[in-house]
Design an enzyme around this catalytic site. Structure first.
Site, PDB file in Angstrom:
ATOM      1  N   CYS A 225       0.827  -1.206   0.000  1.00 17.72           N
ATOM      2  CA  CYS A 225       0.000   0.000   0.000  1.00 17.72           C
ATOM      3  C   CYS A 225       0.864   1.258   0.000  1.00 17.72           C
ATOM      4  O   CYS A 225       0.352   2.365   0.118  1.00 17.72           O
ATOM      5  CB  CYS A 225      -0.959  -0.001   1.194  1.00 17.72           C
ATOM      6  SG  CYS A 225      -0.134  -0.058   2.799  1.00 17.72           S
TER       7      CYS A 225
ATOM      8  N   GLU B 247      -1.836   1.170  -4.667  1.00 25.29           N
ATOM      9  CA  GLU B 247      -1.747  -0.223  -4.223  1.00 25.29           C
ATOM     10  C   GLU B 247      -1.058  -0.998  -5.341  1.00 25.29           C
ATOM     11  O   GLU B 247      -1.409  -0.851  -6.514  1.00 25.29           O
ATOM     12  CB  GLU B 247      -3.148  -0.792  -3.977  1.00 25.29           C
ATOM     13  CG  GLU B 247      -3.169  -2.091  -3.220  1.00 25.29           C
ATOM     14  CD  GLU B 247      -3.345  -1.908  -1.722  1.00 25.29           C
ATOM     15  OE1 GLU B 247      -3.306  -2.917  -0.999  1.00 25.29           O
ATOM     16  OE2 GLU B 247      -3.507  -0.757  -1.267  1.00 25.29           O
TER      17      GLU B 247
END
Length: 368
Positions: free
Chosen positions: A326, A360
């Site tokens: 992330c 992401e």
């Protein structure tokens, strides 16, 4: 609140360009880019509640957010990044509780958690102790919302207090590679915010590991989101998670999906590293023979800080590494070490958070 939908393609292209540049020193293949829907993609939303009085002296309630730059509050009547179910519930909830002193007094926040399966949890946060009178009013509210067609759970929260009228979770059903996977999602616990992008991530991870041999180790498994989807690609799966509620959800999800080769251990990645290295013994591992696992593939989905040095060293010992990130900057930092022993077989960008700078990503690493 209007979304710059016409700019979406350019914004995504910029993310892909930046991620490609970050990964370039590690000689990756061409980046696979998975685009999001341009609106109504988010399954969770949190709003502060603003109390006001109208011109005839009636109390009014509003969902509000705060501008990140000016810090000024603004009213949110519709929230186009949230799915349609949340938007529908936002207006219905405020209409139903307006004028109800027990339900509105000292209410300062409302959290929504929705699913593709049509369920929604509404968490109402208060600066007061919740009593039986509140519970009775909340039950009546739940019944009225159900009469409108909502599959709803109502949860009340205050300091050191939580009341779930029926249950504190929703059940999601995700179609992954032609199979419906069931996931219990508990309110106020981590779940993937963009469900349709989550499906793409799961299918990508499955395609990377499709012809794997041996066993899989997953660190930070949450409610089993990835490990359940990946289980049929491996002989056995061993997964770790520190959150008690997430472990309980994972155990339920394993049972509901008929998975018989997945073992969840409640411990941190750091503790598991110590156990694997024989540094410490843990009572939680009694009855689990780590030597019975032939884990030559490891899956990691670490927090924004990336992998700590000890875990990074441990991960590097595996033949194959599936790394979901992330934070592309800490991913690149970790790849400085991992690239010494592994090559990037596949790399992907998953646009979980359109119209933001958040990225992401995933890399599939094979030992050189």
């Amino acid at each position: 609140m209007n979304l710059p939908i016409e700019q979406y393609a350019d914004l995504l292209a910029e993310k892909a360009k930046n991620l490609t540049a970050l990964l370039a020193p590690f000689n990756p293949p061409e980046l696979e880019v998975f685009e999001s829907e341009t609106g109504h993609f988010r399954m969770r939303a949190e709003f502060r509640v603003w109390h006001d009085t109208n011109e005839v002296g009636e109390n009014e309630l509003y969902h509000i957010m705060f501008d990140q730059e000016t810090k000024q509050r603004y009213c949110v009547e519709q929230f186009p990044i949230a799915n349609h179910l949340i938007n529908k519930m936002m207006s219905s909830l405020l209409a139903e509780i307006k004028g109800n002193e027990l339900l509105t007094r000292k209410l300062f926040q409302v959290d929504y958690l929705s699913t593709l399966s049509g369920e929604i949890a509404v968490s109402m946060l208060y600066h007061k102790k919740l009593n039986e009178e509140w519970q009775a009013e909340a039950a009546a509210l739940k019944a009225r919302l159900e009469h409108q067609g909502f599959k709803v759970q109502i949860i009340g929260r205050a300091t050191k207090q939580k009341i779930a009228l029926d249950r504190d979770y929703v059940e999601e059903v995700l179609p992954v590679d032609g199979r419906n996977l069931i996931y219990r999602q508990v309110e106020n616990s981590f779940t993937q915010p963009n469900a349709k992008m989550n499906i793409k991530m799961l299918e990508w991870a499955r395609s990377c590991t499709r012809h794997s041999s041996g066993d899989l180790l997953e660190l930070y498994c949450g409610n089993g989101n990835f490990s359940i989807a990946l289980a049929e690609n491996f002989r056995k799966v061993l997964a770790t998670e520190i959150s008690k509620s997430s472990v309980q959800s994972a155990q339920y999800n394993i049972e509901q999906n008929g998975i018989d080769n997945l073992q969840i251990i409640r411990m941190s990645a750091e503790e598991f590293t110590q156990a694997m290295n024989g540094v410490r013994e843990f009572n939680r591992l009694k009855g689990i023979d780590l030597k019975a696992y032939d884990c030559n593939t490891i899956f990691v989905d670490p927090p924004r800080a990336g992998l700590d040095q000890d875990t990074l060293n441990m991960v590097q010992a595996y033949e194959r590494i599936l790394y979901i990130s992330c934070n592309p900057y800490t991913l690149a930092e970790n790849l400085r070490q991992l690239s010494l022993t592994h090559r990037i077989e596949r790399a992907a960008l998953f646009d979980q958070f359109p119209y933001t700078h958040h990225v992401e990503s995933g890399v599939w690493l094979i030992r050189k």
